[in-house]
Design a protein around this motif. Sequence first.
Motif, PDB file in Angstrom:
ATOM      1  N   CYS A   1      -5.005   2.498   8.303  1.00  0.00           N
ATOM      2  CA  CYS A   1      -4.920   3.107   6.976  1.00  0.00           C
ATOM      3  C   CYS A   1      -6.225   2.901   6.219  1.00  0.00           C
ATOM      4  O   CYS A   1      -6.703   1.766   6.087  1.00  0.00           O
ATOM      5  CB  CYS A   1      -3.761   2.484   6.200  1.00  0.00           C
ATOM      6  SG  CYS A   1      -3.707   2.986   4.470  1.00  0.00           S
TER       7      CYS A   1
ATOM      8  N   ALA B   1      -0.064   4.275   0.567  1.00  0.00           N
ATOM      9  CA  ALA B   1      -0.430   5.259   1.594  1.00  0.00           C
ATOM     10  C   ALA B   1       0.276   4.995   2.920  1.00  0.00           C
ATOM     11  O   ALA B   1       0.705   5.910   3.598  1.00  0.00           O
ATOM     12  CB  ALA B   1      -1.941   5.260   1.789  1.00  0.00           C
ATOM     13  N   CYS B   2       0.398   3.705   3.273  1.00  0.00           N
ATOM     14  CA  CYS B   2       0.957   3.384   4.598  1.00  0.00           C
ATOM     15  C   CYS B   2       2.257   2.605   4.483  1.00  0.00           C
ATOM     16  O   CYS B   2       2.802   2.167   5.487  1.00  0.00           O
ATOM     17  CB  CYS B   2      -0.055   2.597   5.409  1.00  0.00           C
ATOM     18  SG  CYS B   2      -0.480   1.014   4.645  1.00  0.00           S
TER      19      CYS B   2
ATOM     20  N   CYS C   1       0.840  -1.198   0.000  1.00  0.00           N
ATOM     21  CA  CYS C   1       0.000   0.000   0.000  1.00  0.00           C
ATOM     22  C   CYS C   1       0.876   1.251   0.000  1.00  0.00           C
ATOM     23  O   CYS C   1       1.789   1.367   0.814  1.00  0.00           O
ATOM     24  CB  CYS C   1      -0.910  -0.030   1.229  1.00  0.00           C
ATOM     25  SG  CYS C   1      -1.845   1.484   1.451  1.00  0.00           S
TER      26      CYS C   1
ATOM     27  N   ALA D   1      -6.766   3.600   3.034  1.00  0.00           N
ATOM     28  CA  ALA D   1      -6.562   3.174   1.646  1.00  0.00           C
ATOM     29  C   ALA D   1      -6.613   1.650   1.516  1.00  0.00           C
ATOM     30  O   ALA D   1      -7.134   1.113   0.549  1.00  0.00           O
ATOM     31  CB  ALA D   1      -5.231   3.704   1.134  1.00  0.00           C
ATOM     32  N   CYS D   2      -6.108   0.946   2.528  1.00  0.00           N
ATOM     33  CA  CYS D   2      -6.037  -0.522   2.433  1.00  0.00           C
ATOM     34  C   CYS D   2      -6.803  -1.202   3.559  1.00  0.00           C
ATOM     35  O   CYS D   2      -6.720  -2.411   3.711  1.00  0.00           O
ATOM     36  CB  CYS D   2      -4.582  -0.975   2.444  1.00  0.00           C
ATOM     37  SG  CYS D   2      -3.757  -0.564   4.004  1.00  0.00           S
TER      38      CYS D   2
HETATM   39 ZN   LIG Z   1      -2.437   1.201   3.598  1.00  0.00          ZN
END
Ligand SMILES: [Zn+2]
Length: 370
Positions: free
Chosen positions: A184, A164-165, A162, A186-187
């Motif tokens: 997170c 984002a993280c 991911c 996003a995931c």
């Molecule tokens: Zn993530």
Amino acid sequence: MNKRDYYEILGVPRDATDADIKKAYRKLALQHHPDRTNGDKGSEEKFKEINEAYSVLSNQEKRSQYDTYGHNFERMGGMGHEDIFGSTVFEDLIGDVFSDFFGGRRSSRSRKFRGKDIEAELDLTFEEAVMGADKEFTIKRTVACTQCSGTGARTGTKPSVCRACHGSGQINYRQGFLTVTKTCHACNGSGYEIIDKCKECNGTGRVLKEEKIKLHVPSGVDTDSVLRIQGKGSEGYNGGPAGDLHVVTKVKEHALFKREEQNIILDMFISYAQAVLGDTIKIPTLYGDEELKIPVGTDSGETFVLKHKGIGNPYDSRKGDQIVRVHIEVPKHISDRQKEILKEFDEITKAYGRTGSKGLFDKVKDLFQQ
Ligand SMILES: [Zn+2]
Ligand SMILES: [Zn+2]
């Protein structure tokens, strides 16, 4: 089935508060979680038992039904057929416990999850419900997508870390002097993202699949009885066990018989002559025809009991009775000859008085004539 008392399982008294129950549950769930006991069979069973006990005792309504009916409360329709180990209870509570315990560092993608319990309705005829039956029906259950082996990524690709993280499943952000850690978005905390989605499952890794189920329905079930088939619910995640299938029976009405718990009620019509003179009549039962003696002078609405011609119970050997309620049928259309005889009968009845002695009406008349 040898079920232990839910209070005993959680080690709390019957008047335990909700907080006591939650506390006891957390302690035991941590102690017996399969991840901590290396998949030990005994612990796994214990863990299931703890979860079941908690899912009931943490719910006001279920708890009071359990207090009243004991383990039979499911049969009383108290379960509401919702998931016991489905995502609601399992993910919320276990997730809760584990985010406390592991500081929320576990990513959900590597976590073993039990699949959701699912529910299916099964129509039964009255006879099937009473006698038991072998049934076959089709359900739809969620299983891992075979196209992508459950990863959700298109064939030949893999889920990637991911962005984002960076795979941690968590995002840190500052709030004043504090650094706050959050899952997170996003995931969803998995640490992976799927860029090229599998077309079959649209990236979810799971698909609905039709499956044939064979089930032996025990004798004596009723509408809203719940039959549980282990492992036929949704498939688990990451090798976790599948959920259960709850088959909820719906029993069709019978043209003749009505059911009152384990007794069968049958309304029978007899003629006025049969009621007055008595007769022996044939009575249909689920176990074949029976003879019933209608005694001389039977009243409309009188009941007669055919012992043990009722419904058995899947949990004990007691069998109900068939209760025959007789009603005197008043014919709507009669012939002239019948009319003639009835009138004559009525004349004689009046002359005798309705019960052979003077009727109430005549007695009142006599009083006024004195
Ligand atoms: Zn993530
Ligand atoms: Zn797929």
